[in-house]
Design an enzyme around this catalytic site. Structure first.
Site, PDB file in Angstrom:
ATOM      1  CE1 TYR A 134      -3.602   2.612   0.551  1.00  0.00           C
ATOM      2  CE2 TYR A 134      -2.361   3.262   2.488  1.00  0.00           C
ATOM      3  CZ  TYR A 134      -3.362   3.497   1.582  1.00  0.00           C
ATOM      4  OH  TYR A 134      -4.138   4.631   1.697  1.00  0.00           O
TER       5      TYR A 134
ATOM      6  CD  GLU B  54      -7.897   7.239   5.282  1.00  0.00           C
ATOM      7  OE1 GLU B  54      -7.879   7.179   6.523  1.00  0.00           O
ATOM      8  OE2 GLU B  54      -6.913   6.973   4.578  1.00  0.00           O
TER       9      GLU B  54
ATOM     10  CD1 TRP C 122      -3.748   1.349   5.563  1.00  0.00           C
ATOM     11  CD2 TRP C 122      -5.722   2.303   5.926  1.00  0.00           C
ATOM     12  NE1 TRP C 122      -4.318   1.621   4.337  1.00  0.00           N
ATOM     13  CE2 TRP C 122      -5.539   2.205   4.542  1.00  0.00           C
ATOM     14  CE3 TRP C 122      -6.906   2.868   6.397  1.00  0.00           C
ATOM     15  CZ2 TRP C 122      -6.471   2.652   3.614  1.00  0.00           C
ATOM     16  CZ3 TRP C 122      -7.837   3.315   5.460  1.00  0.00           C
ATOM     17  CH2 TRP C 122      -7.617   3.206   4.092  1.00  0.00           C
TER      18      TRP C 122
END
Length: 184
Positions: free
Chosen positions: A16, A38, A46
């Site tokens: 990522y 988000e 995350w």
């Protein structure tokens, strides 16, 4: 090769970081995906979101705002029963409301226009109060156009993820690459 410190937390985080985070995105579906993820990430790691990302893409029809804006109670129930995603009723409702806001507003314009469609260097060396002050007018702008659950932390993270703000650490190889590619 030097990377941001958080990138080495897992293989998913590394990919990522190296391939996506901070790369400018200007398609509505990509922007909406980043904003939605988000929002779902708030209060979680995350890496949890990344592990569930493909399921989100499937359940949210590749983040097609027209389809999501038409979700109804049956869709909400379907999502709440799907263990492959983050099941949070308020966040699911906000995704639907935000899709409706995208129908009425140009998300590309809303995201990039205040920055003259140019990536800016981030505030990662500043304290949280500076970042909160910086982001306030953008939070207001998003909320005024109907977006939900877009507080200062979420919106700043969104700007980082979609490349509006290049917050890669200064000595990270991606910081220079992104700055150079945006100027080209």
């Amino acid at each position: 090769m030097k990377r941001c410190a958080w990138a080495s937390d897992s293989a998913e985080m590394l990919v990522y970081h190296d391939k996506e985070w901070g790369v400018p995105k200007k398609k509505v579906s990509e922007l909406f995906e980043c904003l939605t993820l988000e929002i779902f990430q708030a209060g979680l790691s995350w890496s949890t979101v990344l592990r569930k990302r493909e399921a989100f893409r499937e359940d949210f029809f590749d983040f097609d705002v027209k389809k999501i804006s038409q979700f109804n109670e049956k869709d909400i129930e379907r999502l709440m029963n799907d263990e492959s995603i983050i099941r949070n009723h308020a966040k699911i409702i906000s995704a639907i409301q935000n899709a409706k806001a995208c129908i009425n507003n140009d998300l590309v314009q809303l995201t990039w226009e205040p920055f003259d469609f140019t990536q800016m260097d981030g505030l990662n060396d500043n304290n949280k109060d500076d970042i909160k002050e910086f982001i306030k007018p953008y939070v207001k702008r998003f909320k005024d156009t109907g977006f939900k659950r877009v507080g200062p932390t979420t919106l700043y993270s969104y700007f980082q993820s979609v490349g509006v703000i290049n917050d890669h650490e200064i000595d990270c190889f991606r910081h220079k690459e992104l700055n150079d590619s945006f100027k080209a």
